[in-house]
Design an enzyme around this catalytic site. Sequence first.
Site, PDB file in Angstrom:
ATOM      1  N   SER A  13       0.818  -1.215   0.000  1.00 36.17           N
ATOM      2  CA  SER A  13       0.000   0.000   0.000  1.00 36.17           C
ATOM      3  C   SER A  13       0.850   1.262   0.000  1.00 36.17           C
ATOM      4  O   SER A  13       0.497   2.246  -0.640  1.00 36.17           O
ATOM      5  CB  SER A  13      -0.942  -0.014   1.203  1.00 36.17           C
ATOM      6  OG  SER A  13      -1.936  -1.004   1.031  1.00 36.17           O
ATOM      7  N   ALA A  14       1.965   1.265   0.722  1.00 39.79           N
ATOM      8  CA  ALA A  14       2.849   2.429   0.731  1.00 39.79           C
ATOM      9  C   ALA A  14       3.863   2.379  -0.404  1.00 39.79           C
ATOM     10  O   ALA A  14       4.149   3.395  -1.048  1.00 39.79           O
ATOM     11  CB  ALA A  14       3.567   2.543   2.070  1.00 39.79           C
ATOM     12  N   GLU A  34       9.135  -6.548  -5.801  1.00 34.87           N
ATOM     13  CA  GLU A  34       7.997  -7.164  -5.116  1.00 34.87           C
ATOM     14  C   GLU A  34       8.203  -8.679  -5.069  1.00 34.87           C
ATOM     15  O   GLU A  34       8.453  -9.315  -6.098  1.00 34.87           O
ATOM     16  CB  GLU A  34       6.690  -6.835  -5.828  1.00 34.87           C
ATOM     17  CG  GLU A  34       5.479  -7.652  -5.406  1.00 34.87           C
ATOM     18  CD  GLU A  34       5.211  -7.616  -3.906  1.00 34.87           C
ATOM     19  OE1 GLU A  34       4.876  -8.671  -3.334  1.00 34.87           O
ATOM     20  OE2 GLU A  34       5.339  -6.530  -3.291  1.00 34.87           O
ATOM     21  N   ALA A  35       8.096  -9.248  -3.871  1.00 28.60           N
ATOM     22  CA  ALA A  35       8.307 -10.685  -3.704  1.00 28.60           C
ATOM     23  C   ALA A  35       7.170 -11.506  -4.298  1.00 28.60           C
ATOM     24  O   ALA A  35       7.368 -12.660  -4.692  1.00 28.60           O
ATOM     25  CB  ALA A  35       8.482 -11.021  -2.225  1.00 28.60           C
ATOM     26  N   HIS A 472      -4.311  -5.228  11.334  1.00 27.02           N
ATOM     27  CA  HIS A 472      -3.915  -3.819  11.295  1.00 27.02           C
ATOM     28  C   HIS A 472      -2.611  -3.583  12.042  1.00 27.02           C
ATOM     29  O   HIS A 472      -2.438  -2.566  12.698  1.00 27.02           O
ATOM     30  CB  HIS A 472      -5.016  -2.948  11.924  1.00 27.02           C
ATOM     31  CG  HIS A 472      -6.363  -3.123  11.325  1.00 27.02           C
ATOM     32  ND1 HIS A 472      -7.531  -2.955  12.049  1.00 27.02           N
ATOM     33  CD2 HIS A 472      -6.750  -3.450  10.067  1.00 27.02           C
ATOM     34  CE1 HIS A 472      -8.572  -3.177  11.264  1.00 27.02           C
ATOM     35  NE2 HIS A 472      -8.117  -3.481  10.060  1.00 27.02           N
TER      36      HIS A 472
END
Length: 535
Positions: A13-14, A34-35, A472
């Site tokens: 998201s970040a 990105e994995a 979260h």
Amino acid sequence: MDEFDYIVVGAGSAGCVVAARLSEDPDVSVLLLEAGGSDRKLTISMPLGFLKTVFDPSLSWGDMGEPEPNLGGRQLWLPRGKVMGGSGSINGMFYMRGHPNDYDTWAQMGARGWSYDDVLPYFRKMEDSWRGENEFHGKGGPLRVEPIQTGHLLHQPMRDAVLAAGYPGTDDISGADAEGPALGEVTVDKRGRRASTAAAYIRPALSRPNLEVRQQALAHRILFEDGRAVGVEYERGGEVRQVRARHEVILCGGVYNSPQLLLMSGIGPAEDLAELGIDVRADLPGVGRNISEHPCCWMEWQATKPVTFVRELRVDRVARHVLQWLLFGSGKFATQLNSCNVVLRTDPELAQPDIQLMANPVAFGVTPWLPPFVPEPEHKFACGVVLLNQRSRGWMKLRSAEPHERPAITLNIMDDPWDVQTMIRGVREARRIYRTSPQAELTGTELMPGEQVDSDEELEAWIRDVAVIGQHAVGSCRMGTDPQAVVDPELRVRGIDGLRVIDASVMPTVPGANTNASAIMIGEKGADLVKADCS
């Protein structure tokens, strides 16, 4: 060796925000590692598909927590997205920011420049809100925010019951009145598709020649020269490779992966690193500590009438809903299931809400049905009682120096007695609201925990038996200025040049909300901090 101006590790998201914003400058080059793999999958794109994506092992890291010391040794399932868009590609798309006090508290704890007044412009910048542009909301940003279409989700009885129970109302939980029974909002675009940051930020930027995205690329360690981060070693297709950063390496792996990569690279508690034979590059005792996560307990009631979302799960209706979504981007599968997002104070003396009730007109786990082959499931109401400002803190450690081995994670849920007492009050308030008219007319027998579970001692035992997480988690690379802080308020790793962390792990405390919006905001503000340093 490949060379870029910036290397961003993690397309969550970040990370998608950071890579997209930095690559807006055609004079800099950006590599995004990105994995996981592609997010172009039907269940990811379809909003109601989150009921599948969050359980799909091919889209997650597969973490299970260590035995929780305050939950009878239970191990908690910790789903985190391993895919373009990260957890924002598998979550429930819920959009909320939390209370202004959450961010003012960050500033008071030493995170200068992160008060509510400081971060509000970034929330507005990232939004394309259905509300239009005003003091609190933005229009024309990359991220579309839509209201949950609740006409079939029994929103009004729950909202009216909360008001009748004596709580204030609000028309905008992210506006001037951040408390009350609110219409839920989700990150879904105008075509009815999930608006993750992979879709909203990266996909429109892929045509830029200065941005490269490499998927299935697992970062092993950060490379250093003379105390400065200068690159990343990663594995792709079974081959270990290295890539160099001219300006900065930026970690956006999230609450578990960013500290893991720091630890693998020799940045963290010196004693822990020495035990694993990892050379200590910076003794930062806060790496992997201070993890804060929202505990959640799910309550259930039978419905007095067959009016819940179960009606829409008859096989012929499911087929119609999917077709309507595919053709028109609308219908009952183009939104979320939440009927009402209730944020309240169980103690009127508190400065801000301490409990969230996620009111849903169906129990989780219900599957499509078709008589006489599969009988119609029971009609039930489910309510997640979420503790918003928990005081307990957890930690994570490496199991070994092997990059493929997942870390050992202990959330330490319900360690602080305040958390337990607040959750008990939240359960009691949920009971009272569901027994308040007009919701009361729809609410039948309480199934979980059951009305026989009534004393504080009985409720505490039930909470420790059933508590799960809101997914979260934050805080494992906390920002601040004290010795336990991992990054400074500009998100630079303390004691190391050319290295930042920009993701949910830098939050000093967990906001009183689903955290995806805050993570995106951190990406926006973090990108500006990087640009300011290089201007």
